[in-house]
Design a protein around this motif. Structure first.
Motif, PDB file in Angstrom:
ATOM      1  N   ILE A   1       2.206  14.139 -52.441  1.00 34.64           N
ATOM      2  CA  ILE A   1       3.268  14.154 -51.756  1.00 34.64           C
ATOM      3  C   ILE A   1       4.286  15.412 -51.891  1.00 34.64           C
ATOM      4  O   ILE A   1       5.514  15.715 -51.892  1.00 34.64           O
ATOM      5  N   SER A  13      10.168  14.564 -44.154  1.00 35.58           N
ATOM      6  CA  SER A  13      10.356  12.580 -43.431  1.00 35.58           C
ATOM      7  C   SER A  13       9.541  12.171 -44.375  1.00 35.58           C
ATOM      8  O   SER A  13       9.654  10.135 -44.813  1.00 35.58           O
ATOM      9  N   THR A  14       8.431  12.070 -45.595  1.00 34.61           N
ATOM     10  CA  THR A  14       7.628  11.389 -46.287  1.00 34.61           C
ATOM     11  C   THR A  14       8.916  10.969 -47.623  1.00 34.61           C
ATOM     12  O   THR A  14       8.864   9.238 -48.022  1.00 34.61           O
ATOM     13  N   HIS A  49      17.485  21.012 -39.824  1.00 33.91           N
ATOM     14  CA  HIS A  49      17.123  22.185 -38.778  1.00 33.91           C
ATOM     15  C   HIS A  49      18.047  23.205 -38.795  1.00 33.91           C
ATOM     16  O   HIS A  49      17.722  24.078 -38.696  1.00 33.91           O
ATOM     17  N   SER A  79      -4.530  10.885 -51.071  1.00 31.70           N
ATOM     18  CA  SER A  79      -3.996  12.029 -50.449  1.00 31.70           C
ATOM     19  C   SER A  79      -3.469  12.493 -51.585  1.00 31.70           C
ATOM     20  O   SER A  79      -3.003  11.816 -52.690  1.00 31.70           O
ATOM     21  N   ARG A  87      -3.446   4.888 -37.954  1.00 32.74           N
ATOM     22  CA  ARG A  87      -5.582   4.948 -38.171  1.00 32.74           C
ATOM     23  C   ARG A  87      -5.772   4.518 -36.779  1.00 32.74           C
ATOM     24  O   ARG A  87      -6.927   4.527 -36.855  1.00 32.74           O
ATOM     25  N   TYR A 123       7.038   3.026 -45.897  1.00 36.94           N
ATOM     26  CA  TYR A 123       5.870   3.392 -47.035  1.00 36.94           C
ATOM     27  C   TYR A 123       6.241   2.670 -48.989  1.00 36.94           C
ATOM     28  O   TYR A 123       7.799   2.967 -49.117  1.00 36.94           O
ATOM     29  N   PRO A 132       9.757  23.901 -46.505  1.00 34.67           N
ATOM     30  CA  PRO A 132       9.228  24.461 -45.481  1.00 34.67           C
ATOM     31  C   PRO A 132       8.749  22.870 -44.807  1.00 34.67           C
ATOM     32  O   PRO A 132       8.516  22.460 -45.143  1.00 34.67           O
ATOM     33  N   SER A 133       7.885  23.363 -43.682  1.00 33.35           N
ATOM     34  CA  SER A 133       7.028  22.346 -43.140  1.00 33.35           C
ATOM     35  C   SER A 133       5.856  21.989 -44.406  1.00 33.35           C
ATOM     36  O   SER A 133       5.165  22.539 -44.909  1.00 33.35           O
ATOM     37  N   GLY A 134       6.240  21.010 -43.904  1.00 26.94           N
ATOM     38  CA  GLY A 134       4.876  20.478 -44.972  1.00 26.94           C
ATOM     39  C   GLY A 134       5.375  20.255 -46.298  1.00 26.94           C
ATOM     40  O   GLY A 134       4.423  19.676 -47.501  1.00 26.94           O
ATOM     41  N   ALA A 135       6.941  20.275 -46.639  1.00 25.60           N
ATOM     42  CA  ALA A 135       7.452  19.900 -48.338  1.00 25.60           C
ATOM     43  C   ALA A 135       7.699  18.541 -48.553  1.00 25.60           C
ATOM     44  O   ALA A 135       7.468  18.534 -49.292  1.00 25.60           O
ATOM     45  N   GLY A 136       6.999  17.472 -47.342  1.00 31.34           N
ATOM     46  CA  GLY A 136       7.549  16.344 -47.392  1.00 31.34           C
ATOM     47  C   GLY A 136       8.758  15.576 -47.639  1.00 31.34           C
ATOM     48  O   GLY A 136       8.919  14.482 -48.282  1.00 31.34           O
ATOM     49  N   TYR A 146       0.178   9.641 -50.725  1.00 35.88           N
ATOM     50  CA  TYR A 146      -0.614   8.461 -49.167  1.00 35.88           C
ATOM     51  C   TYR A 146      -1.784   8.225 -49.584  1.00 35.88           C
ATOM     52  O   TYR A 146      -2.320   8.374 -50.088  1.00 35.88           O
TER      53      TYR A 146
HETATM   54  P1  ATP Z   1       7.978  19.274 -41.103  1.00 37.49           P
HETATM   55  O1  ATP Z   1       9.009  19.435 -42.207  1.00 37.49           O
HETATM   56  O2  ATP Z   1       6.946  19.958 -40.184  1.00 37.49           O
HETATM   57  O3  ATP Z   1       7.994  17.626 -40.584  1.00 37.49           O
HETATM   58  P2  ATP Z   1       8.070  17.102 -43.942  1.00 37.49           P
HETATM   59  O4  ATP Z   1       8.616  18.170 -44.656  1.00 37.49           O
HETATM   60  O5  ATP Z   1       8.937  16.368 -43.244  1.00 37.49           O
HETATM   61  O6  ATP Z   1       7.617  18.897 -42.595  1.00 37.49           O
HETATM   62  P3  ATP Z   1       5.365  15.547 -43.984  1.00 37.49           P
HETATM   63  O7  ATP Z   1       5.771  14.974 -42.706  1.00 37.49           O
HETATM   64  O8  ATP Z   1       6.625  14.159 -45.168  1.00 37.49           O
HETATM   65  O9  ATP Z   1       6.816  16.966 -44.449  1.00 37.49           O
HETATM   66  O10 ATP Z   1       4.121  15.853 -45.208  1.00 37.49           O
HETATM   67  C1  ATP Z   1       3.998  16.037 -46.893  1.00 37.49           C
HETATM   68  C2  ATP Z   1       2.619  16.128 -46.407  1.00 37.49           C
HETATM   69  O11 ATP Z   1       1.868  14.639 -46.425  1.00 37.49           O
HETATM   70  C3  ATP Z   1       1.822  17.155 -45.303  1.00 37.49           C
HETATM   71  O12 ATP Z   1       0.700  18.016 -45.924  1.00 37.49           O
HETATM   72  C4  ATP Z   1       1.486  16.518 -44.528  1.00 37.49           C
HETATM   73  O13 ATP Z   1      -0.484  16.987 -43.928  1.00 37.49           O
HETATM   74  C5  ATP Z   1       1.165  15.589 -45.113  1.00 37.49           C
HETATM   75  N1  ATP Z   1       0.817  13.673 -44.838  1.00 37.49           N
HETATM   76  C6  ATP Z   1       2.118  13.683 -43.905  1.00 37.49           C
HETATM   77  N2  ATP Z   1       0.977  11.967 -43.524  1.00 37.49           N
HETATM   78  C7  ATP Z   1       0.361  12.072 -44.015  1.00 37.49           C
HETATM   79  C8  ATP Z   1      -0.294  10.711 -43.611  1.00 37.49           C
HETATM   80  N3  ATP Z   1      -0.174   9.580 -42.533  1.00 37.49           N
HETATM   81  N4  ATP Z   1      -1.998  10.925 -44.725  1.00 37.49           N
HETATM   82  C9  ATP Z   1      -1.802  11.810 -45.459  1.00 37.49           C
HETATM   83  N5  ATP Z   1      -1.079  12.809 -45.671  1.00 37.49           N
HETATM   84  C10 ATP Z   1       0.460  12.698 -44.981  1.00 37.49           C
END
Ligand code: ATP
Length: 619
Positions: A390, A415-416, A568, A387, A127, A425, A409-413, A364
């Protein structure tokens, strides 16, 4: 003196924060108290000595000359010389003290801030605008140091000078002194006005300068310079730059003139005051009420009164300005560090790599908790709130040595989920366990040692390849380094570079290709030898040769370790012991490739598109 917007100062006064900040700032000086005391003591001595020359001259005129006492004359001359030497020596010691206190204080404050900022969670860095953080820390640390030696020293100096000078003058002839003092408002009022005007001007100049610098930084950067060339905008760029530079120049002239007007006023009022002292003093001498030497001494002393008085009239603003620097330093130091080590944290020795997600849910954290509004870029509307969820209720047990592929899928979480293991985190609910210990109960160091991460876009420091590798294990021998690089299939390439392992890489160093950088980062993780590896597989296709090398390096990394792979590629998931399919934060399927294909669910869909670039599922 660093200039701050007047608004800050008014605001500080309004909040009555000055006393609190001052007390806290004073607390920071505990290592320097003795030297600070000596420094103030020396200032008192040198500024009090300021009246001595005038008094010695008075003796020469009143006694030595009328009495024809040549030996007294010589002694008085020697005394004048001694005062001059003493003041010169003392002022050198004073300067040594002030710089050693100042520099020591800067060093301490900087290290404190550096440690604190480095302990901030990743959320802080996502940020914060790095440039403004660095500029701010630099300016405020220097501002705080100036407050300590410059402002504090200046105020003590002026206060003592004024007191001693006034007292001496009153003792010599109170009527003349009163007339001189009556002239004060004539000078102080314009001095205050000019002082404020100077402050406004230098603030403006700092802004314009910063603007000019940021234009230069942006245009002199490779990408910026390229844009200017490709669009043929040289003349327009020069013109725009000239306009800004011209404003800097105009402000410079204005500042110089305003500064000089203060000096001119000081000289003018000083001259009037000196004239008046001689006029009134002269009358009293003619009446026989005063000696000639007294008048001369008074005339000399009166000129020493106005400068310090003018500076004292701005002391409050100076102090406030100084406190603003301290306040801004404290603001950074007060940022909470949410991811910390417990006092009774245990070190995980010889980790086996058993990872468990125990009913983990995650959202988040809100921006407010982990960032300074003033250092952020534009904030999103939802910046103040945590947020959405997630991750929801993730339950997953990964025995040592197992390879788990996470797909979805993309954005599924994905990486989180993987960022929760090395504690980038902390979970919102539930627990992440490492060998049966909640990661929050372990020392930060042992978690960092147990978990290695290979990301898609690894970072290399601007340093030699060997130093970048040693970052993982500072004591590694050359042989160990070569072995790791060899296993990561990068040794042969490094050997061919002009400086071998001493080649400088990083942003401004030798440009390694994406695949090469990734192999180097794999070598770094191999040197660290963690029990758990988290791998974010590259989405972009490397060329076949590079891909073959990266795959071979990865196979080496994952062997015998627990691994969590954000996959991937179909080839990776087929090899995995377990495939976990994530969708909108929940585990929706789990099993081997064959099992999941047979189910014909989300995984089968993803697998058909070869997993790469799987589009986000629309709800
Ligand atoms: P990709 O395959 O596209 O990398 P992913 O499955 O790894 O996606 P993440 O990166 O874990 O997905 O993100 C999951 C959700 O968390 C997404 O909707 C993203 O917008 C949200 N997100 C990621 N980082 C943050 C953050 N720092 N603050 C708030 N929301 C976040």
């Amino acid at each position: 003196m660093p200039m701050r917007p007047m608004g800050d100062i008014e605001e500080l006064k309004g909040r009555g924060v000055d006393r609190h900040v001052a007390r806290r700032a004073w607390g920071l000086t505990h290592n320097y108290r003795k030297r600070l005391l000596a420094f103030v003591g020396l200032i008192v001595a040198t500024s009090a000595a300021g009246v001595l020359p005038a008094l010695l001259i008075r003796e020469i005129i009143n006694r030595a000359i009328p009495q024809g006492d040549t030996s007294l004359l010589v002694w008085l001359f020697v005394a004048m010389l001694a005062v001059a030497v003493a003041v010169a020596v003392l002022s050198m010691v004073e300067r040594w003290l002030s710089s050693s206190i100042g520099e020591g204080f800067i060093l301490e404050l900087r290290t404190l801030l550096y440690r604190h900022v480095q302990s901030m969670p990743i959320a802080f860095f996502t940020r914060t605008q790095t440039g403004s953080l660095i500029t701010r820390l630099n300016n405020d640390v220097i501002g705080a140091q100036r407050a300590l030696t410059g402002t504090l020293g200046g105020i003590v100096d002026n206060l003592i000078s004024v007191t001693v000078t006034l007292a001496t003058m009153l003792a010599l002839e109170w009527r003349v002194t009163l007339v001189a003092v009556a002239l004060l408002p004539l000078f102080i009022v314009p001095a205050r006005i000019v002082g404020r005007r100077l402050q406004v001007l230098s603030r403006e100049a700092m802004g314009v300068n910063a603007e000019m610098n940021s234009v230069m930084t942006e245009r002199f950067h490779v990408a910026g310079a390229l844009l200017v060339k490709l669009f043929g905008r040289l003349d327009r760029e020069v013109e725009a730059f000239h306009d800004r530079a011209e404003r800097v120049a105009q402000l410079g002239v204005k500042q110089a003139l305003t500064g000089r007007s203060l000096f001119a006023a000081l000289g003018f009022v000083g001259a009037i005051a000196t004239g008046l002292v001689y006029l009134i003093g002269g009358f009293i001498v003619i009446d026989g009420g005063l000696a000639v030497g007294d008048v001369v001494a008074l005339g000399l002393l009166v000129t020493q009164l106005y400068g310090p008085l003018a500076q004292l009239s701005n002391a409050r603003v100076d102090l406030m300005t100084a406190l603003v620097s301290f306040e801004r330093v404290f603001e950074v130091l007060d940022l909470p560090v949410p991811i910390t080590e417990r006092d009774d944290a245990v070190a995980l020795t010889e980790p086996r790599g058993h990872v468990t997600f125990d009913r983990v849910s995650f959202r988040y954290p809100a921006a407010g908790a982990s960032a300074l509004a003033s250092l952020e870029g534009p904030r999103s509307e939802h910046g103040e709130e945590a947020s959405e969820w997630i991750l929801r209720d993730i339950h997953l047990d990964i025995p040592p040595g197992t390879m788990v592929a996470i797909v979805g899928p993309s954005g599924a979480g994905k990486s989180t989920l993987s960022s929760l293991v090395p504690r980038l985190y902390d979970v919102t609910e539930g627990r992440v366990l490492l060998d049966g210990h909640d990661v929050r109960d372990l020392t930060l160091r042992s978690v960092a040692d147990a978990v290695g991460v290979v990301s898609q876009d690894p970072h290399l420091f601007h340093d030699s390849i060997a130093m970048n590798l040693r970052y993982a294990q500072p004591g590694a021998s050359d042989e160990q380094i070569v072995r790791a690089a060899d296993a990561a299939r990068i040794h042969a390439l490094i050997e061919r570079l002009p400086d071998g392992y001493d080649t400088i890489v990083g942003e401004r160093g030798y440009r390694l290709s994406g695949g090469e950088k990734q192999r180097l980062s794999i070598a770094r993780v191999l040197l660290k030898d963690p029990a758990v590896v988290i791998l974010d597989e590259a989405t972009a296709h490397l060329d076949t040769e590079s891909e073959r090398l990266v795959q071979a390096a990865l196979a080496e990394t994952l062997r015998g370790r627990t691994s969590l792979v954000i996959a991937h590629r179909l080839s990776t998931v087929v090899d995995a012991d377990v495939i976990v399919v994530l969708d909108r934060g929940r585990i929706v399927e789990q099993g081997t490739h064959t099992e999941l294909m047979a189910r014909g669910g989300l995984y089968a869909d993803l697998a058909r598109t070869q997993l790469v670039g799987s589009p986000a599922r629309t709800p």
